[in-house]
Enzyme design. Structure first.
Site, short mmCIF file in Angstrom:
data_model
loop_
_atom_site.label_atom_id
_atom_site.label_comp_id
_atom_site.label_asym_id
_atom_site.label_seq_id
_atom_site.Cartn_x
_atom_site.Cartn_y
_atom_site.Cartn_z
N ASP A 27 0.78 -1.10 0.05
CA ASP A 27 0.10 -0.14 -0.19
C ASP A 27 0.98 1.17 0.12
O ASP A 27 1.70 1.29 0.97
CB ASP A 27 -0.81 0.02 1.17
CG ASP A 27 -2.43 0.75 0.82
OD1 ASP A 27 -2.30 1.86 0.87
OD2 ASP A 27 -3.28 -0.17 0.89
N SER A 80 -6.58 4.06 -1.77
CA SER A 80 -6.74 2.43 -1.76
C SER A 80 -8.02 1.87 -2.01
O SER A 80 -8.16 0.76 -2.24
CB SER A 80 -6.56 2.17 -0.20
OG SER A 80 -5.12 2.53 0.25
N ASP A 170 -4.22 14.51 2.69
CA ASP A 170 -4.44 14.49 1.27
C ASP A 170 -3.99 16.07 0.63
O ASP A 170 -4.02 16.03 -0.53
CB ASP A 170 -5.99 14.12 1.02
CG ASP A 170 -6.21 12.69 1.56
OD1 ASP A 170 -5.25 11.84 1.59
OD2 ASP A 170 -7.39 12.74 1.86
N ARG A 285 -16.05 9.13 -0.38
CA ARG A 285 -15.42 8.07 0.04
C ARG A 285 -15.89 7.26 1.32
O ARG A 285 -16.20 7.99 2.35
CB ARG A 285 -13.92 8.49 0.49
CG ARG A 285 -13.12 6.94 0.51
CD ARG A 285 -11.76 7.24 0.50
NE ARG A 285 -10.77 6.74 1.33
CZ ARG A 285 -9.52 6.57 1.06
NH1 ARG A 285 -8.83 7.63 0.42
NH2 ARG A 285 -8.73 6.14 2.20
N LYS A 360 -6.30 -1.79 6.76
CA LYS A 360 -6.31 -1.99 5.47
C LYS A 360 -7.05 -3.46 5.39
O LYS A 360 -7.37 -3.94 3.88
CB LYS A 360 -5.12 -2.22 4.42
CG LYS A 360 -4.22 -0.91 4.51
CD LYS A 360 -4.91 0.08 3.51
CE LYS A 360 -4.09 1.49 3.67
NZ LYS A 360 -4.49 2.41 2.83
N ASP A 429 2.14 3.28 3.21
CA ASP A 429 0.92 4.29 3.02
C ASP A 429 0.90 4.99 4.39
O ASP A 429 0.79 6.11 4.68
CB ASP A 429 -0.34 3.57 2.51
CG ASP A 429 -1.21 4.64 2.22
OD1 ASP A 429 -1.10 5.68 1.63
OD2 ASP A 429 -2.42 4.38 2.68
N HIS A 433 1.65 8.80 5.49
CA HIS A 433 0.62 9.89 5.61
C HIS A 433 1.33 10.66 6.97
O HIS A 433 0.90 11.94 7.04
CB HIS A 433 -0.76 9.10 6.04
CG HIS A 433 -1.20 8.84 4.96
ND1 HIS A 433 -1.67 9.87 3.78
CD2 HIS A 433 -1.98 7.67 4.44
CE1 HIS A 433 -2.33 9.30 2.74
NE2 HIS A 433 -2.49 7.95 3.30
N ASP A 470 -1.07 -0.22 -4.73
CA ASP A 470 -2.48 0.53 -5.19
C ASP A 470 -2.54 1.66 -5.36
O ASP A 470 -3.21 2.34 -6.26
CB ASP A 470 -3.53 0.12 -4.00
CG ASP A 470 -2.84 0.72 -2.62
OD1 ASP A 470 -1.82 1.09 -2.65
OD2 ASP A 470 -3.77 0.52 -1.63
N HIS A 471 -1.48 2.49 -5.18
CA HIS A 471 -1.16 3.88 -5.45
C HIS A 471 0.14 4.31 -4.92
O HIS A 471 0.89 3.32 -4.17
CB HIS A 471 -2.15 4.77 -4.84
CG HIS A 471 -2.41 4.55 -3.36
ND1 HIS A 471 -1.62 5.09 -2.44
CD2 HIS A 471 -3.31 4.03 -2.76
CE1 HIS A 471 -1.67 4.88 -1.20
NE2 HIS A 471 -3.02 4.21 -1.35
N HIS A 500 -1.15 10.97 -1.21
CA HIS A 500 -0.73 10.00 -2.12
C HIS A 500 -0.02 10.93 -3.48
O HIS A 500 -0.17 11.95 -3.26
CB HIS A 500 -2.00 9.31 -2.65
CG HIS A 500 -2.74 8.59 -1.73
ND1 HIS A 500 -4.06 8.01 -1.64
CD2 HIS A 500 -2.25 8.07 -0.43
CE1 HIS A 500 -4.14 7.22 -0.68
NE2 HIS A 500 -3.31 7.33 0.11
#
Length: 557
Positions: A27, A80, A170, A285, A360, A429, A433, A470-471, A500
């Site tokens: 991730d 994700s 973000d 989301r 996750k 991930d 963050h 995934d990113h 991300h």
């Protein structure tokens, strides 16, 4: 198990069945130019390095953002949820933000059953909006909130209250002030036109309201106390003052601002949610809305003392959990993701083990399976959730549960019970963050160690591995200027990037069970995450359905 003819997959003409496949999703693991802010490059990652530097036709890059995962534009970061949707579904579906954009642009959002339901409160009661105030486009978007507020006022809402959650994850930390100022200007215009519109409460996204996967109900309670009870440790006359003041506290940042309420001259909260009111949660989301939605909607609720449970008309921007039908009302219908690869493979007798830790776990199960909870076939599937650390920021223990996930995967592979063992390793991930570069390096190393343990098990059973992501996230931890150099703020400090990225992600295949002649194709113009499903089906010995995105592999003599 007999296969329903509608679900039967054709056998692959060149690839055998019966090989155990390890499907590993790292991730937040993108591919970017090496420098000191690329934690994946800086970290000792010998296993992932060996995959990249091995056979050139078994390692490549695929797209994980924008239109490749159903988002509106190439400026939209992947995440994700949409990433795992694409990985599992094998096709590209219009996703949350895009669906909402279409509904708002056409005005259909205001004609739907969800909006009609909440509008029944407009005449005598208050319309509340709750969500992440940000233009990050991962959980919500400010422009969508602006259109919702404007459209609601035009359609009879006389009293509007907004409960904001600041971002800084973000988007850049500190950007919250600008977002609040924009919203306040909009609300001031509405007040000039006779609509009583104000910000009522707020707090940071990681500390107030937006917890997920039942990790910490205290986060939701802090939001409930501010939004519903009108109670918080900090009280202010306006939200700009609130955010600016709270950001001055030592160690403060947008993600973790404490809860606050806006009060009038008498010190009374201006906008608690009460009986008869309408509430709209405007995040599109799902993951960080489900717990809050349960608190708003479930009469039978024991996660914390709500003190009072107002009888409200509640709608989400979208349906946040299709299995739980939560919330029961929503403004925009979700994408209907059918015929996922997991469902096809189950119908064709493929047994599956899926595992991650709490943060996750939903991604390798719910999102992978097309926003669907539960098993397709309990006899063929086993899902294991390892509890995540709670009550601390992930940079405190950056190794997270990578070792435990790898051990579960290893044991599942060596047991011989499963044809596919699917895991998500969240480290790069979740720690990325936090913006802590040193901790993110440790996180990447831990993920690499976990990958090695799983690949070693695949070696023992002569299986196949597929390693992807995934990113992006950990591969670039600073904001860049137009020249691509690290950007500095007004005080000359490095601007850390906690979001991300738009970078592609790697995918590698291999293992002793990989048939000779299998390699990545060169004729796909811009392959993406959705191409992975057909690839995995091929490696299981099946041809993917005709409407799936094309496989990444070919078999040459």
């Amino acid at each position: 198990m007999a296969t329903n003819s509608a679900w039967k997959l054709d056998d692959h003409p060149k690839l055998p069945k019966g090989k155990t496949i390890a499907l590993i999703v790292l991730d937040g693991w993108g591919e970017s130019a090496p420098d000191e802010y690329n934690c994946i490059h800086t970290a000792p990652t010998p296993t992932m390095d060996s995959l990249k530097n091995g056979r050139p036709d078994t390692w490549t890059l695929i797209k994980a953002h924008g239109t490749a995962v159903g988002l509106p534009s190439e400026d939209d970061m992947g995440n994700s949820e949409v990433g795992h949707n694409a990985l599992g579904a094998g096709r590209i579906f219009a996703q949350g933000a895009k669906l909402c954009d279409i509904a708002l642009a056409s005005g259909k959002i205001f004609d739907g059953e969800g909006f009609k339901y909440v509008s029944e409160s407009f005449e005598k009661n208050t319309l509340h909006f709750v969500g992440l105030l940000s233009d990050g486009g991962v959980h919500s978007r400010l422009d969508q909130l602006q259109l919702l507020i404007k459209g609601s006022a035009e359609r009879g809402a006389k009293r509007i209250r907004v409960h904001i959650l600041t971002d800084g994850r973000d988007v850049l930390d500190g950007s919250s002030v600008g977002f609040v100022e924009i919203l306040e200007a909009d609300l001031a215009k509405l007040r000039e036109n006779g609509v009583d519109a104000q910000i009522a409460s707020g707090g940071g996204r990681m500390y107030v309201t937006l917890d997920r996967y039942e990790n910490d109900w205290g986060v939701v309670k802090r939001g409930w106390d501010a939004q519903v009870l009108g109670e918080a440790p900090h009280k202010f006359k306006n939200a700009v003052e609130a955010v600016k003041t709270l950001r001055k506290e030592p160690g403060a940042n947008d993600q973790y601002l404490p809860p606050f309420v806006i009060v009038d001259d008498a010190g009374k909260a201006v906008g608690p949610i009460v009986d008869g009111d309408a509430v709209v949660t405007f995040n599109f989301r799902a993951d960080r809305m489900v717990m809050h939605a349960k608190a708003l909607e479930y009469e039978d609720f024991d996660k914390f003392d709500r003190v009072r449970f107002p009888k409200i008309r509640y709608a989400g921007m979208l349906e946040y959990d299709g299995e739980l039908k939560l919330p029961s009302r929503y403004l925009v219908s979700p994408p209907e993701i059918d015929r996922t690869s997991g469902e096809y493979l189950t119908h064709n007798g493929v047994s599956t083990f899926a595992c991650s830790e709490t943060v996750k776990f939903g991604h390798v199960t719910f999102f992978w399976n097309g926003n669907r909870s539960g098993y397709f076939n309990e006899k063929l599937e086993q899902y294991v959730e390892i509890p995540s650390d709670s009550g601390i920021s992930f940079n405190v223990k950056p190794k997270m549960k990578a070792l435990e996930i790898a051990e579960k995967a290893r044991d599942a592979i060596l047991s011989g019970k499963f044809d596919q063992v699917r895991v998500n390793l969240p480290n790069s991930d979740m720690v990325g963050h936090t913006g802590d570069i040193d901790a993110t390096v440790v996180a990447c190393e831990a993920a690499d160690v976990a990958v090695k343990m799983i690949l070693d098990a695949i070696e023992q059973v002569k299986g196949i591995y597929v390693v992807t992501a995934d990113h992006g996230n950990a591969e670039d931890m600073v904001k860049r200027d137009k020249a691509g150099k690290p950007a500095l703020d007004k005080e000359g400090k490095l601007q850390i990037l906690t979001s991300h990225t738009l970078k592609p992600v790697p995918i590698a295949i291999g293992g002793p069970g990989l048939s000779e002649g299998v390699r990545f194709r060169k004729d796909l113009e811009i392959p993406g995450l959705a191409n992975v499903a057909a690839t995995v089906m091929n490696l299981h010995g099946f041809v993917a359905p005709a409407d799936y995105e094309p496989t990444l592999i070919e078999v040459v003599e």
